[in-house]
Design a protein around this motif. Structure first.
Motif, PDB file in Angstrom:
ATOM      1  N   SER A 162       2.915  55.138  27.912  1.00 26.54           N
ATOM      2  CA  SER A 162       4.219  56.088  27.436  1.00 26.54           C
ATOM      3  C   SER A 162       4.184  57.941  27.197  1.00 26.54           C
ATOM      4  O   SER A 162       3.303  58.175  26.886  1.00 26.54           O
ATOM      5  CB  SER A 162       4.265  55.483  25.978  1.00 26.54           C
ATOM      6  N   TYR A 163       4.760  57.999  28.005  1.00 34.33           N
ATOM      7  CA  TYR A 163       5.242  59.950  27.772  1.00 34.33           C
ATOM      8  C   TYR A 163       6.021  60.555  26.851  1.00 34.33           C
ATOM      9  O   TYR A 163       7.570  59.851  27.466  1.00 34.33           O
ATOM     10  CB  TYR A 163       4.923  60.391  29.033  1.00 34.33           C
ATOM     11  N   LEU A 164       6.372  61.030  25.732  1.00 32.57           N
ATOM     12  CA  LEU A 164       7.092  61.492  25.090  1.00 32.57           C
ATOM     13  C   LEU A 164       7.395  62.485  25.715  1.00 32.57           C
ATOM     14  O   LEU A 164       5.367  63.570  24.549  1.00 32.57           O
ATOM     15  CB  LEU A 164       7.215  60.927  23.397  1.00 32.57           C
ATOM     16  N   HIS A 165       8.758  63.620  25.965  1.00 34.77           N
ATOM     17  CA  HIS A 165       8.503  65.337  25.671  1.00 34.77           C
ATOM     18  C   HIS A 165       9.757  65.249  24.702  1.00 34.77           C
ATOM     19  O   HIS A 165      10.847  65.210  25.446  1.00 34.77           O
ATOM     20  CB  HIS A 165       8.888  65.364  27.449  1.00 34.77           C
ATOM     21  N   ILE A 166       8.900  65.787  24.434  1.00 35.12           N
ATOM     22  CA  ILE A 166       9.443  66.454  22.871  1.00 35.12           C
ATOM     23  C   ILE A 166      10.094  68.767  23.568  1.00 35.12           C
ATOM     24  O   ILE A 166       8.954  69.407  22.957  1.00 35.12           O
ATOM     25  CB  ILE A 166       9.388  66.495  22.210  1.00 35.12           C
ATOM     26  N   MET A 167      11.068  68.334  23.338  1.00 38.23           N
ATOM     27  CA  MET A 167      11.339  70.082  23.200  1.00 38.23           C
ATOM     28  C   MET A 167      11.452  70.344  21.842  1.00 38.23           C
ATOM     29  O   MET A 167      12.427  70.110  20.943  1.00 38.23           O
ATOM     30  CB  MET A 167      13.449  70.635  23.398  1.00 38.23           C
ATOM     31  N   PHE A 225      18.195  71.135  28.845  1.00 41.00           N
ATOM     32  CA  PHE A 225      16.837  69.785  27.834  1.00 41.00           C
ATOM     33  C   PHE A 225      17.763  68.507  28.299  1.00 41.00           C
ATOM     34  O   PHE A 225      18.030  68.347  26.903  1.00 41.00           O
ATOM     35  CB  PHE A 225      16.284  70.032  27.132  1.00 41.00           C
ATOM     36  N   PRO A 226      17.973  67.694  29.271  1.00 41.26           N
ATOM     37  CA  PRO A 226      18.854  66.183  29.080  1.00 41.26           C
ATOM     38  C   PRO A 226      18.076  65.461  28.503  1.00 41.26           C
ATOM     39  O   PRO A 226      16.481  65.635  28.512  1.00 41.26           O
ATOM     40  CB  PRO A 226      19.034  65.762  30.383  1.00 41.26           C
ATOM     41  N   LEU A 227      18.484  64.495  27.723  1.00 42.20           N
ATOM     42  CA  LEU A 227      17.753  63.501  27.365  1.00 42.20           C
ATOM     43  C   LEU A 227      18.235  62.591  28.515  1.00 42.20           C
ATOM     44  O   LEU A 227      18.836  61.628  28.063  1.00 42.20           O
ATOM     45  CB  LEU A 227      18.277  63.365  25.671  1.00 42.20           C
ATOM     46  N   PHE A 228      17.028  61.625  28.657  1.00 45.24           N
ATOM     47  CA  PHE A 228      16.553  60.190  29.266  1.00 45.24           C
ATOM     48  C   PHE A 228      15.771  59.610  29.097  1.00 45.24           C
ATOM     49  O   PHE A 228      14.615  59.501  28.288  1.00 45.24           O
ATOM     50  CB  PHE A 228      16.877  60.549  31.208  1.00 45.24           C
ATOM     51  N   GLU A 229      16.020  57.759  30.432  1.00 45.52           N
ATOM     52  CA  GLU A 229      14.604  57.369  29.670  1.00 45.52           C
ATOM     53  C   GLU A 229      13.708  57.012  30.945  1.00 45.52           C
ATOM     54  O   GLU A 229      15.429  56.652  31.788  1.00 45.52           O
ATOM     55  CB  GLU A 229      14.792  56.219  28.596  1.00 45.52           C
ATOM     56  N   TYR A 230      12.829  56.737  31.599  1.00 45.45           N
ATOM     57  CA  TYR A 230      12.714  55.769  32.354  1.00 45.45           C
ATOM     58  C   TYR A 230      11.495  54.888  32.046  1.00 45.45           C
ATOM     59  O   TYR A 230      10.771  54.776  31.184  1.00 45.45           O
ATOM     60  CB  TYR A 230      11.788  57.040  33.403  1.00 45.45           C
ATOM     61  N   ASP A 231      12.583  53.242  32.218  1.00 52.97           N
ATOM     62  CA  ASP A 231      11.278  52.186  31.471  1.00 52.97           C
ATOM     63  C   ASP A 231      10.847  50.982  32.266  1.00 52.97           C
ATOM     64  O   ASP A 231      12.015  50.098  33.338  1.00 52.97           O
ATOM     65  CB  ASP A 231      12.421  52.294  30.712  1.00 52.97           C
ATOM     66  N   HIS A 232      10.195  51.411  33.126  1.00 56.56           N
ATOM     67  CA  HIS A 232       9.356  50.353  33.883  1.00 56.56           C
ATOM     68  C   HIS A 232      10.671  50.847  35.445  1.00 56.56           C
ATOM     69  O   HIS A 232      10.933  49.102  35.206  1.00 56.56           O
ATOM     70  CB  HIS A 232      10.011  48.981  33.574  1.00 56.56           C
TER      71      HIS A 232
END
Length: 302
Positions: A207-212, A239-246
């Protein structure tokens, strides 16, 4: 448990006595994330702002209520992958977390991060992105935006600040097919907590979380403006908020709302000392880049 219950009732796993700069959003993000992780967590903190404020500790005391280790600048993912594999035989429910700045992530640590994602190592890697090496003199990193005045890419009679553009590591890891990738911002704390909780549920990969992470000292803003600028970064789609999940991309609700009438990127740049030399034409170049990346993200999520 609701977001408010987590924030109100969960124990603060970070010492109250850190020496972070006033208005530091990295410290806020660390405290918030660890209210979700809880005590069954091992933390890896490479050299950087959070290491410098005392999280790994001095002498025999640390700044955390959980075990903490300090990797080298470039090997955090590799070291914590080994820790996770050791704990897999003792207690598989222990979270092994990296909390690293952008320099230790997108520059020095990118090789071991990419390799850990490729191997499917079940660690949680968090990058707090303040867009530079802020605790060693404001040098440029791979996420420093175009035009920013930094100590290694100054503006002046013969230069206009950083010549490169911000490296997009969240999309890079999504394309590489990490199990879970998300962008987070401390200005939108409900979305923040939701994504940290999702990261704890992932058992089949990285899991990779990128925080502004606005930095008042390095960005040249007042300490009480850091959340305001974090919000501007989201609302301008910088800085758009999004998810990539599988394999599935999802644009997060705060960004969907902002996209109905996005703020100009110039409003995010306005007031920051590192951008004060930039012309309208130079900022328009940033706006064009933001528009291009937003168009790409919409296609990926459609």
């Amino acid at each position: 448990m609701s977001t408010m219950d987590i924030l109100k009732k969960s124990e603060d796993m970070v010492s109250p006595g850190l020496s972070a700069c006033q208005g530091c959003t990295a410290e806020l993000s660390l405290r918030t994330a660890f209210k979700v992780f809880g005590s069954k967590t091992v933390l890896g903190v490479p050299p950087g702002c959070i290491a410098g404020v005392g999280v790994p500790g001095w002498g025999v005391k640390t700044g955390m209520k959980t075990p903490v280790v300090m990797p080298l600048l470039g090997n955090s993912a590799a070291l914590m992958a080994g820790v996770k594999q050791a704990y897999a035989k003792i207690d598989p429910e222990v979270h092994c977390v990296v909390f690293a700045g952008d320099g230790a992530t997108v520059d020095s640590g990118l090789q071991t991060l990419s390799a850990a994602a490729e191997r499917g190592e079940n660690i949680i890697y968090i990058c707090y992105d303040n867009e530079g090496y802020m605790n060693t003199g404001f040098q440029k990193s791979g996420t420093t935006p175009h035009g920013a005045h930094m100590s290694t890419s100054p503006s002046g009679p013969y230069s206009r600040g950083n010549i490169g553009f911000k490296k997009d590591v969240p999309l890079m890891l999504a394309v590489q097919d990490a199990a879970y990738v998300a962008t987070l911002c401390p200005s939108h704390i409900q979305d923040f907590v939701k994504k940290v909780r999702r990261a704890t549920e992932i058992k089949d990969g990285l899991s990779y979380l990128h925080i502004m992470s606005p930095c008042p000292t390095g960005w040249g803003i007042k300490p009480d403006q850091s959340i305001q600028y974090a919000r501007r970064a989201v609302e301008s789609l910088y800085f758009p908020l999004f998810e990539y999940d599988h394999g599935t991309y999802t644009i997060s609700r705060p960004t969907l709302r902002a996209a109905e009438k996005p703020r100009p990127v110039a409003e995010f740049y306005q007031g920051q000392r590192r951008f004060r030399h930039m012309s309208e034409e130079e900022i328009q170049r940033i706006q064009d880049d933001v528009d291009r990346k937003w168009s790409l993200l919409k296609k990926l999520a459609s």
